[in-house]
Design an enzyme around this catalytic site. Structure first.
Site, PDB file in Angstrom:
ATOM      1  CG  HIS A   1      24.429  29.196 -69.616  1.00  0.00           C
ATOM      2  ND1 HIS A   1      23.261  29.714 -69.124  1.00  0.00           N
ATOM      3  CD2 HIS A   1      24.762  28.201 -68.753  1.00  0.00           C
ATOM      4  CE1 HIS A   1      22.899  29.074 -68.027  1.00  0.00           C
ATOM      5  NE2 HIS A   1      23.805  28.140 -67.775  1.00  0.00           N
TER       6      HIS A   1
ATOM      7  CG  HIS B   1      24.656  23.283 -66.703  1.00  0.00           C
ATOM      8  ND1 HIS B   1      25.529  23.675 -65.707  1.00  0.00           N
ATOM      9  CD2 HIS B   1      24.100  24.432 -67.163  1.00  0.00           C
ATOM     10  CE1 HIS B   1      25.494  24.989 -65.573  1.00  0.00           C
ATOM     11  NE2 HIS B   1      24.645  25.474 -66.453  1.00  0.00           N
TER      12      HIS B   1
ATOM     13  CD  GLU C   1      27.113  32.651 -62.545  1.00  0.00           C
ATOM     14  OE1 GLU C   1      26.426  31.806 -61.961  1.00  0.00           O
ATOM     15  OE2 GLU C   1      26.737  33.297 -63.526  1.00  0.00           O
TER      16      GLU C   1
HETATM   17  C1  MC0 Z   1      25.156  14.518 -61.524  1.00  0.00           C
HETATM   18  N1  MC0 Z   1      24.992  13.593 -62.484  1.00  0.00           N
HETATM   19  C2  MC0 Z   1      25.177  14.163 -63.680  1.00  0.00           C
HETATM   20  C3  MC0 Z   1      25.487  15.511 -63.400  1.00  0.00           C
HETATM   21  N2  MC0 Z   1      25.452  15.699 -62.063  1.00  0.00           N
HETATM   22  N3  MC0 Z   1      25.120  13.682 -64.924  1.00  0.00           N
HETATM   23  C4  MC0 Z   1      25.378  14.546 -65.942  1.00  0.00           C
HETATM   24  N4  MC0 Z   1      25.696  15.850 -65.744  1.00  0.00           N
HETATM   25  C5  MC0 Z   1      25.755  16.372 -64.509  1.00  0.00           C
HETATM   26  N5  MC0 Z   1      26.067  17.654 -64.331  1.00  0.00           N
HETATM   27  C6  MC0 Z   1      24.712  12.169 -62.294  1.00  0.00           C
HETATM   28  C7  MC0 Z   1      25.757  11.520 -61.410  1.00  0.00           C
HETATM   29  O1  MC0 Z   1      26.864  11.100 -62.161  1.00  0.00           O
HETATM   30  C8  MC0 Z   1      24.993  10.359 -60.810  1.00  0.00           C
HETATM   31  O2  MC0 Z   1      24.947   9.298 -61.746  1.00  0.00           O
HETATM   32  C9  MC0 Z   1      23.593  10.934 -60.650  1.00  0.00           C
HETATM   33  O3  MC0 Z   1      23.485  12.027 -61.588  1.00  0.00           O
HETATM   34  C10 MC0 Z   1      23.336  11.461 -59.260  1.00  0.00           C
HETATM   35  O4  MC0 Z   1      24.361  12.376 -58.953  1.00  0.00           O
HETATM   36  P1  MC0 Z   1      24.960  12.682 -57.523  1.00  0.00           P
HETATM   37  O5  MC0 Z   1      26.366  13.091 -57.675  1.00  0.00           O
HETATM   38  O6  MC0 Z   1      24.622  11.564 -56.586  1.00  0.00           O
HETATM   39  O7  MC0 Z   1      24.232  13.986 -57.093  1.00  0.00           O
HETATM   40  P2  MC0 Z   1      22.768  14.300 -56.622  1.00  0.00           P
HETATM   41  O8  MC0 Z   1      21.777  13.233 -56.991  1.00  0.00           O
HETATM   42  O9  MC0 Z   1      22.845  14.747 -55.209  1.00  0.00           O
HETATM   43  O10 MC0 Z   1      22.505  15.587 -57.540  1.00  0.00           O
HETATM   44  C11 MC0 Z   1      22.458  15.519 -58.941  1.00  0.00           C
HETATM   45  C12 MC0 Z   1      21.579  16.694 -59.410  1.00  0.00           C
HETATM   46  C13 MC0 Z   1      22.209  17.991 -58.824  1.00  0.00           C
HETATM   47  C14 MC0 Z   1      21.544  16.711 -60.927  1.00  0.00           C
HETATM   48  C15 MC0 Z   1      20.147  16.501 -58.861  1.00  0.00           C
HETATM   49  O11 MC0 Z   1      23.540  18.130 -59.327  1.00  0.00           O
HETATM   50  C16 MC0 Z   1      21.431  19.230 -59.097  1.00  0.00           C
HETATM   51  O12 MC0 Z   1      20.456  19.563 -58.398  1.00  0.00           O
HETATM   52  N6  MC0 Z   1      21.820  20.001 -60.148  1.00  0.00           N
HETATM   53  C17 MC0 Z   1      21.087  21.230 -60.502  1.00  0.00           C
HETATM   54  C18 MC0 Z   1      21.736  22.434 -59.890  1.00  0.00           C
HETATM   55  C19 MC0 Z   1      23.130  22.676 -60.374  1.00  0.00           C
HETATM   56  O13 MC0 Z   1      23.749  21.844 -61.028  1.00  0.00           O
HETATM   57  N7  MC0 Z   1      23.694  23.848 -59.996  1.00  0.00           N
HETATM   58  C20 MC0 Z   1      25.037  24.245 -60.387  1.00  0.00           C
HETATM   59  C21 MC0 Z   1      25.018  25.120 -61.555  1.00  0.00           C
HETATM   60  P3  MC0 Z   1      25.214   7.782 -61.296  1.00  0.00           P
HETATM   61  O14 MC0 Z   1      25.137   7.001 -62.574  1.00  0.00           O
HETATM   62  O15 MC0 Z   1      26.549   7.766 -60.637  1.00  0.00           O
HETATM   63  O16 MC0 Z   1      24.080   7.489 -60.333  1.00  0.00           O
HETATM   64  S1  MC0 Z   1      24.376  26.685 -61.104  1.00  0.00           S
HETATM   65  C22 MC0 Z   1      23.942  27.471 -62.503  1.00  0.00           C
HETATM   66  O17 MC0 Z   1      24.150  26.947 -63.552  1.00  0.00           O
HETATM   67  C23 MC0 Z   1      23.289  28.845 -62.333  1.00  0.00           C
HETATM   68  C24 MC0 Z   1      24.168  29.744 -61.537  1.00  0.00           C
HETATM   69  C25 MC0 Z   1      22.890  29.476 -63.660  1.00  0.00           C
HETATM   70  O18 MC0 Z   1      23.006  28.869 -64.728  1.00  0.00           O
HETATM   71  O19 MC0 Z   1      22.438  30.625 -63.642  1.00  0.00           O
END
Ligand code: MC0
Length: 146
Positions: A7, A84, A43
């Site tokens: 996806h 993503h 979602e």
């Molecule tokens: C954050 N960053 C991204 C981003 N999210 N870059 C590209 N794409 C994304 N989606 C970048 C920010 O711009 C920042 O860059 C750096 O990563 C740190 O971001 P932050 O805003 O300070 O946030 P953190 O570090 O607290 O968390 C970022 C992280 C988090 C990726 C670890 O979003 C995470 O754990 N994501 C995985 C879970 C998730 O996204 N769940 C939702 C979808 P700079 O340069 O400013 O430092 S749930 C889902 O999809 C499920 C239901 C499913 O598919 O079944």
């Protein structure tokens, strides 16, 4: 082995309005909806096509449940858009381990629960040229549902 695009996750501020846009503009219908408290999202999955391995490809529309969730934080910074991409695999554990061994940060020690009972993990976007990347093993399920 990653075998398909499972996806594309799209962050939105109003799930119902976004679902209606995809229905009215492209004719895509909602296949499945759910709330994932752990991930902080409401979602809707729009099925784009089925695949021979029993999986399928979807658009995943994501509205955050909380401002401090990953999608909430991302929306506040970037506005609506592609959040993503997710690759499908029969073996999320093995593929995550192999990718971790290449020096890419895998965000979870063990896969967690994703859409429709799937098992998921994420790779850090900073290790993937700016793309938050998800690995998904689909749950076995009936071919059609709502
Ligand atoms: C954050 N960053 C991204 C981003 N999210 N870059 C590209 N794409 C994304 N989606 C970048 C920010 O711009 C920042 O860059 C750096 O990563 C740190 O971001 P932050 O805003 O300070 O946030 P953190 O570090 O607290 O968390 C970022 C992280 C988090 C990726 C670890 O979003 C995470 O754990 N994501 C995985 C879970 C998730 O996204 N769940 C939702 C979808 P700079 O340069 O400013 O430092 S749930 C889902 O999809 C499920 C239901 C499913 O598919 O079944």
């Amino acid at each position: 082995m990653l075998t398909r695009i499972d996806h594309i996750g799209i962050a939105c501020t109003d799930l119902d309005a976004t679902v209606e846009f995809y229905r009215a503009t492209y004719g895509f219908e909602v296949f499945h909806t759910e709330v994932n408290e752990e991930q902080g999202v409401r979602e809707a999955m729009l099925k784009i096509n089925g695949t021979s391995d029993g999986g399928a490809s979807y658009l995943q529309l994501l509205q955050p449940l909380r401002d401090d969730s990953p999608v909430g934080k991302w929306l506040a910074k970037n506005g609506e858009g592609v959040h993503h991409i997710a690759f499908g695999t029969a073996d999320v554990d093995g593929d995550a381990e192999a990718i971790r061994d290449k020096g890419v940060r895998v965000l979870y020690d063990a896969p967690r629960t994703g859409s429709m009972g799937s098992r998921i993990t994420f790779l850090h976007p900073k290790d993937c040229h700016g793309v938050l990347t998800e690995l998904v093993t689909s749950a076995p399920r009936p071919a059609e549902e709502h």
